[in-house]
Motif scaffolding. Structure first.
Motif, PDB file in Angstrom:
ATOM      1  N   MET A   1      42.341  94.955  41.701  1.00  0.00           N
ATOM      2  CA  MET A   1      42.672  95.391  40.351  1.00  0.00           C
ATOM      3  C   MET A   1      42.250  94.305  39.364  1.00  0.00           C
ATOM      4  N   GLU A   2      41.670  94.707  38.257  1.00  0.00           N
ATOM      5  CA  GLU A   2      41.268  93.773  37.206  1.00  0.00           C
ATOM      6  C   GLU A   2      42.444  93.448  36.287  1.00  0.00           C
ATOM      7  N   ILE A   3      42.429  92.247  35.737  1.00  0.00           N
ATOM      8  CA  ILE A   3      43.431  91.862  34.747  1.00  0.00           C
ATOM      9  C   ILE A   3      43.186  92.675  33.483  1.00  0.00           C
ATOM     10  N   GLN A   4      44.246  93.332  33.031  1.00  0.00           N
ATOM     11  CA  GLN A   4      44.175  94.143  31.816  1.00  0.00           C
ATOM     12  C   GLN A   4      45.571  94.239  31.206  1.00  0.00           C
ATOM     13  N   GLN A   5      45.664  94.866  30.054  1.00  0.00           N
ATOM     14  CA  GLN A   5      46.947  95.063  29.378  1.00  0.00           C
ATOM     15  C   GLN A   5      47.963  95.621  30.374  1.00  0.00           C
ATOM     16  N   ASP A   6      49.161  95.076  30.357  1.00  0.00           N
ATOM     17  CA  ASP A   6      50.289  95.529  31.175  1.00  0.00           C
ATOM     18  C   ASP A   6      50.112  95.295  32.668  1.00  0.00           C
ATOM     19  N   SER A   7      49.321  94.291  33.037  1.00  0.00           N
ATOM     20  CA  SER A   7      49.276  93.922  34.449  1.00  0.00           C
ATOM     21  C   SER A   7      50.056  92.621  34.625  1.00  0.00           C
ATOM     22  N   VAL A   8      50.668  92.484  35.793  1.00  0.00           N
ATOM     23  CA  VAL A   8      51.350  91.244  36.148  1.00  0.00           C
ATOM     24  C   VAL A   8      50.328  90.396  36.886  1.00  0.00           C
ATOM     25  N   VAL A   9      50.097  89.205  36.375  1.00  0.00           N
ATOM     26  CA  VAL A   9      49.057  88.328  36.884  1.00  0.00           C
ATOM     27  C   VAL A   9      49.706  87.057  37.430  1.00  0.00           C
ATOM     28  N   THR A  10      49.242  86.641  38.597  1.00  0.00           N
ATOM     29  CA  THR A  10      49.706  85.398  39.202  1.00  0.00           C
ATOM     30  C   THR A  10      48.500  84.465  39.302  1.00  0.00           C
ATOM     31  N   ILE A  11      48.667  83.257  38.750  1.00  0.00           N
ATOM     32  CA  ILE A  11      47.565  82.297  38.702  1.00  0.00           C
ATOM     33  C   ILE A  11      48.006  80.917  39.180  1.00  0.00           C
ATOM     34  N   HIS A  12      47.022  80.166  39.633  1.00  0.00           N
ATOM     35  CA  HIS A  12      47.152  78.724  39.844  1.00  0.00           C
ATOM     36  C   HIS A  12      46.253  78.104  38.780  1.00  0.00           C
ATOM     37  N   TYR A  13      46.689  76.995  38.180  1.00  0.00           N
ATOM     38  CA  TYR A  13      45.882  76.413  37.103  1.00  0.00           C
ATOM     39  C   TYR A  13      45.988  74.899  37.073  1.00  0.00           C
ATOM     40  N   VAL A  14      44.955  74.300  36.505  1.00  0.00           N
ATOM     41  CA  VAL A  14      44.957  72.885  36.154  1.00  0.00           C
ATOM     42  C   VAL A  14      44.497  72.820  34.711  1.00  0.00           C
ATOM     43  N   LEU A  15      45.252  72.118  33.882  1.00  0.00           N
ATOM     44  CA  LEU A  15      44.928  71.928  32.474  1.00  0.00           C
ATOM     45  C   LEU A  15      44.598  70.458  32.259  1.00  0.00           C
ATOM     46  N   ARG A  16      43.421  70.217  31.684  1.00  0.00           N
ATOM     47  CA  ARG A  16      42.999  68.851  31.381  1.00  0.00           C
ATOM     48  C   ARG A  16      42.729  68.717  29.884  1.00  0.00           C
ATOM     49  N   GLY A  17      42.962  67.527  29.367  1.00  0.00           N
ATOM     50  CA  GLY A  17      42.583  67.214  28.000  1.00  0.00           C
ATOM     51  C   GLY A  17      41.094  66.908  27.959  1.00  0.00           C
ATOM     52  N   ASP A  18      40.563  66.677  26.765  1.00  0.00           N
ATOM     53  CA  ASP A  18      39.141  66.347  26.634  1.00  0.00           C
ATOM     54  C   ASP A  18      38.780  65.036  27.335  1.00  0.00           C
ATOM     55  N   ASP A  19      39.778  64.187  27.583  1.00  0.00           N
ATOM     56  CA  ASP A  19      39.531  62.926  28.272  1.00  0.00           C
ATOM     57  C   ASP A  19      39.483  63.098  29.796  1.00  0.00           C
ATOM     58  N   GLY A  20      39.707  64.330  30.271  1.00  0.00           N
ATOM     59  CA  GLY A  20      39.659  64.609  31.705  1.00  0.00           C
ATOM     60  C   GLY A  20      40.975  64.420  32.425  1.00  0.00           C
ATOM     61  N   GLU A  21      41.965  63.862  31.725  1.00  0.00           N
ATOM     62  CA  GLU A  21      43.275  63.640  32.336  1.00  0.00           C
ATOM     63  C   GLU A  21      44.019  64.969  32.516  1.00  0.00           C
ATOM     64  N   VAL A  22      44.706  65.116  33.655  1.00  0.00           N
ATOM     65  CA  VAL A  22      45.509  66.317  33.905  1.00  0.00           C
ATOM     66  C   VAL A  22      46.728  66.287  32.995  1.00  0.00           C
ATOM     67  N   VAL A  23      46.884  67.361  32.211  1.00  0.00           N
ATOM     68  CA  VAL A  23      48.006  67.499  31.282  1.00  0.00           C
ATOM     69  C   VAL A  23      49.124  68.308  31.928  1.00  0.00           C
ATOM     70  N   ASP A  24      48.730  69.327  32.698  1.00  0.00           N
ATOM     71  CA  ASP A  24      49.691  70.223  33.342  1.00  0.00           C
ATOM     72  C   ASP A  24      48.970  70.924  34.486  1.00  0.00           C
ATOM     73  N   GLN A  25      49.745  71.364  35.469  1.00  0.00           N
ATOM     74  CA  GLN A  25      49.176  72.147  36.564  1.00  0.00           C
ATOM     75  C   GLN A  25      50.273  72.917  37.259  1.00  0.00           C
ATOM     76  N   SER A  26      49.853  73.951  37.976  1.00  0.00           N
ATOM     77  CA  SER A  26      50.832  74.796  38.648  1.00  0.00           C
ATOM     78  C   SER A  26      51.400  74.128  39.891  1.00  0.00           C
ATOM     79  N   ASP A  27      50.743  73.094  40.411  1.00  0.00           N
ATOM     80  CA  ASP A  27      51.274  72.265  41.502  1.00  0.00           C
ATOM     81  C   ASP A  27      51.788  73.063  42.695  1.00  0.00           C
ATOM     82  N   GLY A  28      51.026  74.028  43.159  1.00  0.00           N
ATOM     83  CA  GLY A  28      51.434  74.810  44.323  1.00  0.00           C
ATOM     84  C   GLY A  28      52.384  75.952  44.006  1.00  0.00           C
TER      85      GLY A  28
END
Length: 160
Positions: A1-28
């Motif tokens: 199923m594709e992500i669309q309006q009214d779908s429940v989505v589960t993701i893993h993510y890593v967020l980095r700043g422009d300096d490359g440092e990890v700001v936040d992540q889903s951590d498992g």
């Protein structure tokens, strides 16, 4: 199923700043949200539209599509008396505050003898947000989830 309006989505993510440092992540611990109901920042949600489980999405979200530009007007000096009951005020502490715009979170930037400088900007305001997201699961939301606009609220109501 594709992500669309009214779908429940589960993701893993890593967020980095422009300096490359990890700001936040889903951590498992994956993040699940109801797509199309403003439960994520707009730029990230738009980037995930149409993707399927297993897809890896790399995207940069600008401040305009993230937490907004940094606004100097949200930095204010307030009387120390506004923090009645808090004995040790320290830079970096956050508090919920009432403002003309409603409730907001403010972070202490400076502590003086009489005044405290607080900042109402989101900590990531004015920054590009560089995400690497892996889509783990996508399913159609239940009618309760859609009605509540949030899967956490719908789950809480189901358990009552």
């Amino acid at each position: 199923m594709e992500i669309q309006q009214d779908s429940v989505v589960t993701i893993h993510y890593v967020l980095r700043g422009d300096d490359g440092e990890v700001v936040d992540q889903s951590d498992g611990q994956p993040l699940s949200y109801l797509h199309g109901h403003s439960n994520l920042i707009p730029g990230l949600e738009k980037s995930l539209d149409g993707h399927e489980p297993g897809d890896e999405v790399e995207t940069t979200v600008t401040p305009e599509e993230g937490y907004g530009q940094y606004n100097e007007d949200l930095v204010q000096n307030v009387s120390r008396d506004a923090f009645e009951g808090v004995d040790n005020l320290e830079v970096g502490m956050s508090f919920r505050a009432e403002s003309d715009a409603g409730n907001m979170i403010v972070t202490i930037k400076e502590v003086g003898d009489e005044q405290v400088t607080v900042d109402g900007n989101h900590v990531l305001a004015g920054q590009n947000l560089n995400f690497v997201v892996t889509v783990a699961d996508v399913r159609q939301a239940t009618s309760d989830e859609i009605e509540q606009g949030d899967i956490a609220e719908a789950a809480a109501n189901d358990s009552e």
